[in-house]
Design a protein around this motif. Sequence first.
Motif, PDB file in Angstrom:
ATOM      1  N   CYS A 298       0.830  -1.223   0.000  1.00  0.00           N
ATOM      2  CA  CYS A 298       0.000   0.000   0.000  1.00  0.00           C
ATOM      3  C   CYS A 298       0.857   1.263   0.000  1.00  0.00           C
ATOM      4  O   CYS A 298       0.407   2.319  -0.417  1.00  0.00           O
ATOM      5  CB  CYS A 298      -0.959   0.008   1.187  1.00  0.00           C
ATOM      6  SG  CYS A 298      -0.116   0.141   2.771  1.00  0.00           S
ATOM      7  N   GLY A 299       2.076   1.170   0.550  1.00  0.00           N
ATOM      8  CA  GLY A 299       2.986   2.320   0.546  1.00  0.00           C
ATOM      9  C   GLY A 299       2.752   3.324   1.657  1.00  0.00           C
ATOM     10  O   GLY A 299       3.410   4.363   1.691  1.00  0.00           O
ATOM     11  N   PRO A 311       8.058  -1.456   0.639  1.00  0.00           N
ATOM     12  CA  PRO A 311       7.179  -2.384  -0.095  1.00  0.00           C
ATOM     13  C   PRO A 311       7.931  -3.251  -1.092  1.00  0.00           C
ATOM     14  O   PRO A 311       7.658  -4.430  -1.234  1.00  0.00           O
ATOM     15  CB  PRO A 311       6.179  -1.474  -0.816  1.00  0.00           C
ATOM     16  CG  PRO A 311       6.401  -0.098  -0.319  1.00  0.00           C
ATOM     17  CD  PRO A 311       7.659  -0.060   0.468  1.00  0.00           C
ATOM     18  N   CYS A 355       1.604   1.366   9.245  1.00  0.00           N
ATOM     19  CA  CYS A 355       1.356   0.103   8.545  1.00  0.00           C
ATOM     20  C   CYS A 355       0.013  -0.501   8.965  1.00  0.00           C
ATOM     21  O   CYS A 355      -0.157  -0.933  10.099  1.00  0.00           O
ATOM     22  CB  CYS A 355       2.461  -0.896   8.820  1.00  0.00           C
ATOM     23  SG  CYS A 355       2.129  -2.475   8.006  1.00  0.00           S
ATOM     24  N   ILE A 361       8.024  -3.920  11.007  1.00  0.00           N
ATOM     25  CA  ILE A 361       8.887  -3.648   9.856  1.00  0.00           C
ATOM     26  C   ILE A 361      10.381  -3.640  10.227  1.00  0.00           C
ATOM     27  O   ILE A 361      11.187  -4.289   9.546  1.00  0.00           O
ATOM     28  CB  ILE A 361       8.460  -2.343   9.153  1.00  0.00           C
ATOM     29  CG1 ILE A 361       7.011  -2.485   8.641  1.00  0.00           C
ATOM     30  CG2 ILE A 361       9.395  -2.012   7.987  1.00  0.00           C
ATOM     31  CD1 ILE A 361       6.407  -1.210   8.075  1.00  0.00           C
TER      32      ILE A 361
HETATM   33  S1  SF4 Z   1       4.814  -2.587   5.093  1.00  0.00           S
HETATM   34 FE1  SF4 Z   1       2.728  -2.111   5.701  1.00  0.00          FE
HETATM   35  S2  SF4 Z   1       2.449   0.058   5.192  1.00  0.00           S
HETATM   36 FE2  SF4 Z   1       4.290  -0.636   4.126  1.00  0.00          FE
HETATM   37  S3  SF4 Z   1       3.572  -1.198   2.095  1.00  0.00           S
HETATM   38 FE3  SF4 Z   1       3.537  -3.066   3.354  1.00  0.00          FE
HETATM   39  S4  SF4 Z   1       1.458  -3.179   4.198  1.00  0.00           S
HETATM   40 FE4  SF4 Z   1       1.737  -1.099   3.415  1.00  0.00          FE
END
Ligand code: SF4
Length: 391
Positions: A298-299, A311, A355, A361
Amino acid sequence: MELRKYKGQEPLSLLGFGAMRLPRLNDQTQEIDKEKAFEMIDYAMAHGVNYYDTSYVYHAGLSEPFLGEALSRYPRESYHIATKLPPWPPVSTEDDIKRIFDEQLARFKTDYFDFYLIHNYSSNTRKNIEKLHFYDFLREKKEQGYIKRLGFSMHDTPEMLAEIADKHEWDFAQIQLNYLDWDMQKAKEQYEVLTSRGLPVTVMEPIRGGGLVNLCPESIKILHDYNPDASAASWALRFVASLPNVLVVLSGMSTLDQVKDNINTMTNFKPLSDEERAVLEKAVAAYRKTGSIPCTSCGYCMPCPAGVDIPRTFALYNAHCAKKSAWDFVQEYRALGDEHQAHRCIRCGKCMMHCPQNIKIPDQMHSIAEFAAEMMRTTPDRPFADAVKIK
Ligand code: SF4
Ligand code: SF4
């Protein structure tokens, strides 16, 4: 095109056009390739798609103006606009809300929105939403006729969803729903929270940002062996569209071929049979074993202050989980560029606040950095392994 009616009234196309992944001029920009995107919208309009979903922030603010330009070539009553107000910068004050709402109307060259949502009303954003009186402002806009249906989107727990659903009077809600998240991310419970309250559901991420099209080879084989003519996307769309309280299924389409495939699925729509559900469960079980990261591309986590392309890094890692091609992974990871790779992560934590999938992350970046270093150390420069396979 299959139609669903909002509470027995307005007929809406079961397929909604999501405008967050429109074709771009190149990978480095959010600028929309208008020629391709116009063609996609025109095809969708010609084939009965009458629901178009966007947000003030999609494509770095370029999605709404594009969609306004594309749709305003058609009679206003022939399409429904759904857009969203984000509870994060640039919305920081009550004046910002007023200014941006008026700007959105101007972008669409309209004096009303058919569906309007608070964008991601969840535990991370509720403080700002309540402090700035988002709901009161939008409720007043609804009473004045600028909004026909008021709702919210959210990525959070079923408990939080229930709390928000009960907090105000809503017309609908938008949640992430797909066959992978049905159990994994408690999407089933979320669907039930809304259904038990009589709130129609609009669905986002039915294909998980394209992830359900790129399943592992074993899962793809299971689906293909059962029905060689059905695309991977059609399984995903039919799964959510088979749920009776689903009003619209949004697909964030990036190519004309995707538009055509999705329209084909939703025209003369057939709900999944019990036998097909069992096949899908087998494919999901095979996919779960791959250890992929549940990123939807989704970014929202971007930009990363340290330069990591979050991403893309997850996409490359997931592609490796599914396909197990060390050589492909190493080539593409190198092509990402040292300045965008996982080892650049400084664990600032900024990305995690945004997120919607609650992915840890920084921890994942740390693991991927170690994994990538090992792969680059041990993978030969030439694709010997792949060459052997081909022979
Ligand atoms: S890490 Fe989370 S916020 Fe980032 S692109 Fe992936 S789903 Fe979207
Ligand atoms: S935690 Fe790492 S990946 Fe996330 S924004 Fe900070 S530096 Fe970037």
